[in-house]
Design an enzyme around this catalytic site. Structure first.
Site, PDB file in Angstrom:
ATOM      1  N   ASP A  99       0.872  -1.165   0.000  1.00 52.84           N
ATOM      2  CA  ASP A  99       0.000   0.000   0.000  1.00 52.84           C
ATOM      3  C   ASP A  99       0.915   1.223   0.000  1.00 52.84           C
ATOM      4  O   ASP A  99       1.746   1.362   0.899  1.00 52.84           O
ATOM      5  CB  ASP A  99      -0.837  -0.040   1.286  1.00 52.84           C
ATOM      6  CG  ASP A  99      -2.185   0.610   1.137  1.00 52.84           C
ATOM      7  OD1 ASP A  99      -2.226   1.709   0.566  1.00 52.84           O
ATOM      8  OD2 ASP A  99      -3.174   0.027   1.603  1.00 52.84           O
ATOM      9  N   ASP A 195      -2.859   4.792  -2.502  1.00 55.09           N
ATOM     10  CA  ASP A 195      -3.893   5.407  -1.689  1.00 55.09           C
ATOM     11  C   ASP A 195      -4.379   6.718  -2.320  1.00 55.09           C
ATOM     12  O   ASP A 195      -3.571   7.503  -2.825  1.00 55.09           O
ATOM     13  CB  ASP A 195      -3.273   5.682  -0.308  1.00 55.09           C
ATOM     14  CG  ASP A 195      -4.291   5.991   0.760  1.00 55.09           C
ATOM     15  OD1 ASP A 195      -5.127   5.116   1.044  1.00 55.09           O
ATOM     16  OD2 ASP A 195      -4.251   7.107   1.321  1.00 55.09           O
ATOM     17  N   GLU A 242       3.756   9.193 -14.668  1.00 56.37           N
ATOM     18  CA  GLU A 242       5.149   9.159 -14.196  1.00 56.37           C
ATOM     19  C   GLU A 242       5.353   8.030 -13.190  1.00 56.37           C
ATOM     20  O   GLU A 242       6.370   7.331 -13.203  1.00 56.37           O
ATOM     21  CB  GLU A 242       5.527  10.484 -13.545  1.00 56.37           C
ATOM     22  CG  GLU A 242       5.818  11.592 -14.533  1.00 56.37           C
ATOM     23  CD  GLU A 242       6.203  12.878 -13.811  1.00 56.37           C
ATOM     24  OE1 GLU A 242       7.329  12.962 -13.294  1.00 56.37           O
ATOM     25  OE2 GLU A 242       5.364  13.803 -13.754  1.00 56.37           O
ATOM     26  N   HIS A 319     -11.296  -2.192   3.412  1.00 59.37           N
ATOM     27  CA  HIS A 319     -11.192  -1.780   4.815  1.00 59.37           C
ATOM     28  C   HIS A 319     -11.857  -0.444   5.127  1.00 59.37           C
ATOM     29  O   HIS A 319     -11.742   0.060   6.242  1.00 59.37           O
ATOM     30  CB  HIS A 319      -9.705  -1.729   5.205  1.00 59.37           C
ATOM     31  CG  HIS A 319      -8.957  -0.665   4.446  1.00 59.37           C
ATOM     32  ND1 HIS A 319      -8.598  -0.802   3.123  1.00 59.37           N
ATOM     33  CD2 HIS A 319      -8.540   0.565   4.813  1.00 59.37           C
ATOM     34  CE1 HIS A 319      -7.973   0.286   2.727  1.00 59.37           C
ATOM     35  NE2 HIS A 319      -7.930   1.127   3.731  1.00 59.37           N
ATOM     36  N   ASP A 320     -12.499   0.158   4.123  1.00 51.26           N
ATOM     37  CA  ASP A 320     -13.181   1.435   4.345  1.00 51.26           C
ATOM     38  C   ASP A 320     -14.699   1.323   4.186  1.00 51.26           C
ATOM     39  O   ASP A 320     -15.394   2.341   4.238  1.00 51.26           O
ATOM     40  CB  ASP A 320     -12.674   2.487   3.338  1.00 51.26           C
ATOM     41  CG  ASP A 320     -11.203   2.825   3.532  1.00 51.26           C
ATOM     42  OD1 ASP A 320     -10.753   2.894   4.692  1.00 51.26           O
ATOM     43  OD2 ASP A 320     -10.502   3.012   2.515  1.00 51.26           O
TER      44      ASP A 320
HETATM   45  C1  GLC Z   1      -7.661   5.791   1.929  1.00 54.56           C
HETATM   46  C2  GLC Z   1      -7.546   4.596   2.834  1.00 54.56           C
HETATM   47  C3  GLC Z   1      -8.173   4.929   4.158  1.00 54.56           C
HETATM   48  C4  GLC Z   1      -7.409   6.079   4.771  1.00 54.56           C
HETATM   49  C5  GLC Z   1      -7.387   7.271   3.817  1.00 54.56           C
HETATM   50  C6  GLC Z   1      -6.398   8.300   4.239  1.00 54.56           C
HETATM   51  O1  GLC Z   1      -8.963   6.063   1.606  1.00 54.56           O
HETATM   52  O2  GLC Z   1      -8.126   3.488   2.232  1.00 54.56           O
HETATM   53  O3  GLC Z   1      -8.204   3.833   5.009  1.00 54.56           O
HETATM   54  O4  GLC Z   1      -7.968   6.450   5.980  1.00 54.56           O
HETATM   55  O5  GLC Z   1      -7.034   6.888   2.512  1.00 54.56           O
HETATM   56  O6  GLC Z   1      -5.099   7.831   4.001  1.00 54.56           O
END
Ligand code: GLC
Length: 521
Positions: A99, A195, A242, A319-320
């Site tokens: 990630d 992210d 890039e 996870h969100d």
């Molecule tokens: C992304 C991630 C989340 C995090 C956010 C800020 O959406 O999936 O879990 O809180 O970015 O980094």
């Protein structure tokens, strides 16, 4: 036929590192924990793991606040643990995806400490400093601007105050971050999930966002305005290209982007001539109503909008977002599994989906997620979908010998890996079967998608290859259904009790039953 690259036919398994397996009794999952469970993943049949951030971090946002892009937080282990995990994963044919969090750092990152130390510090311009704030809001509530008393200016943070946004217009930022990518690529990681890719570049004039006429009470406060000037800016595409070029310096790597945008905008992240993200995450199934009609619409719209040559991908949880089994119920969770694993392209699943794990309610005094703490009671908190993986029915579920950082919930006494492994008809068995089926028949991965229809709550579509044809029929209702089919053999059924049976003509489907039929030639 051209051979597929590994990520094109992959099932990627997302691991929320804190919650998968603890190896040292501190109640928090870690790298050695993942290593301990690696054979479970191999048996499940997935091709790659994406592990949520493991970098040194004050954990204000549980690792999405990075204090060093080239290290491992002691909570998760050491760099040697990481190297061992990658080696062991590769030895078993599993790829490892990291990630990468480019939009913001932690406020404890040395770059930010320098940046905030004085207005003329060489790293001042690595972040977004202004004399006056504009109206941009933070995704996690409140203004996006924080006043720095020492230097008298404001810095911008798309998320928490301790997550200052980097200034990606600064070439030194780019160079430093690209070197961080190379650091991990040289270590052998197989790619990155990036992210909030669509937020990386902001308007260079910092214009105010307009109000959102569609805002409704109960939504996150950030929805009060349209993100016109602080998201999805045109210049982001050059930056993504890039980034992709850096990843492409190494063979056979993948760049995946986290992007929450409507389909037409999402598609632009494949980039000009497909030089952008290999896979802009397709979150359409996270947001759509669970009915045959809306899912059929989503599939057709997405597939129809793909640029020529662009590789599709599908996701039902992360996870969100509330867990799929909570959103649609545990019976339909099996239907979702069959849908997911018969759609074209790359599949990403979220740990626990194979157990139909549900959201675990978190009592207010046990809340961990800063989003819930900032905007309590709206159902925005993400702890419920991040609870520890239940490996067995013991009090800590085999997850830890200590006290788990989030509760496992009562259900885990019944819903756990050990119990579902013993049950021939469990959803875990279904996942294994479906993943195997997908790997056996490339047509399910790369075949044409045809005739997507929704009739009387039954969704159906065909996957057609050069030499074979598959029909997927999913009853998304709580009532039985009758459908007419061409003749063939059931290759998989959500109830795991029809495999190998011949079908054709009028066929009965039970409530929440799905089948994959190999059609006769
Ligand atoms: C992304 C991630 C989340 C995090 C956010 C800020 O959406 O999936 O879990 O809180 O970015 O980094």
């Amino acid at each position: 036929m051209q051979e597929l690259i590994w990520w094109q036919h992959a099932v990627i398994y997302e691991i929320y590192t804190r919650s998968f397996q603890d190896s040292n009794g501190d109640g928090i999952g870690d790298l050695n924990g993942i290593l301990k469970r690696i054979d479970y993943l191999v048996l499940l049949g997935v091709d790659a793991i994406w592990i949520s951030p493991i970098y040194p971090s004050p954990m204000a946002d549980f690792g999405y606040d990075v204090a060093d892009y080239c290290g491992i937080d002691p909570i998760f282990g050491t760099i040697q643990d990481f190297d061992r995990l990658v080696a062991e994963a590769h030895r078993r044919g599993l790829k490892v995806i990291l990630d990468f969090v480019p939009n913001h750092t932690s406020d404890q990152h040395p770059w930010f400490l320098e940046s905030r130390s004085s207005r003329d510090n060489p790293k001042r311009d690595w972040y977004l400093w202004r004399d006056q704030p504009n109206n941009w809001l933070s995704h996690f509530g409140g203004s996006g601007w924080e006043h720095d008393d020492k230097t008298g200016q404001y810095y911008y943070h798309s998320f928490l105050k301790p997550q200052p946004d980097l200034n990606w217009r600064n070439p030194d930022v780019k160079a430093a971050m690209f070197d961080a990518l190379r650091f991990w690529l040289e270590k052998g990681v197989d790619g990155f999930r990036v992210d909030v890719m669509w937020l990386m570049i902001k308007d260079d004039q910092f214009r105010d966002n307009p109000p959102n006429p569609g805002y409704r009470l109960g939504q996150a406060a950030n929805n009060r305005q349209l993100p016109t000037y602080n998201s999805d800016r045109l210049e982001v595409h050059d930056l993504v290209a890039e980034m992709r070029a850096v990843v492409d310096e190494f063979p056979q790597r993948v760049l995946i982007g986290e992007i929450y945008l409507p389909v037409p905008q999402l598609m632009t992240y494949y980039g000009r001539d497909l030089t952008g993200a290999n896979l802009p995450f397709n979150f359409q199934l996270l947001q759509c109503a669970w009915s045959a009609e809306s899912v059929a619409q989503v599939i057709s719209d997405y597939q129809g909008a793909l640029p020529r040559g662009a590789w599709p991908n599908w996701v039902v949880g992360n996870h969100d977002t509330a867990r799929i089994a909570t959103r649609i119920g545990t019976r339909q969770a099996r239907v979702a599994a069959m849908l997911l694993l018969t759609l074209p392209g790359t599949i990403t699943m979220y740990y626990g989906e194979e157990l139909s794990l549900c959201n675990v309610p978190i009592p207010p005094d046990e809340v961990q997620d800063p989003f819930e703490k900032n905007e309590p009671g709206l159902g925005l908190g993400r702890d419920p979908e991040r609870t520890p993986m239940p490996w067995d029915g013991s009090p800590s579920g085999g997850f830890t010998t200590g006290f788990p950082w989030l509760p496992l919930g009562d259900e885990h006494e019944i819903v756990n890996v050990e119990a579902l492994e013993r049950d021939d008809y469990s959803i875990l068995r279904l996942y294994r079967n479906l993943i195997q089926l997908r790997q056996t028949h490339q047509t399910l991965v790369r075949g044409q998608l045809k005739d997507v229809t929704a009739v009387n709550h039954v969704l159906r579509f065909e996957r057609t290859g050069k030499d074979d044809r598959f029909l997927v029929v999913l009853n998304m209702a709580t009532e039985p259904a009758q459908i007419e089919l061409a003749a063939g053999t059931v290759l998989s059924s959500t109830h795991l009790d029809r495999e190998g049976k011949s079908v054709g003509g009028m066929v009965d489907l039970r409530a929440a039953e799905g089948i994959v039929v190999g059609l006769d030639k």
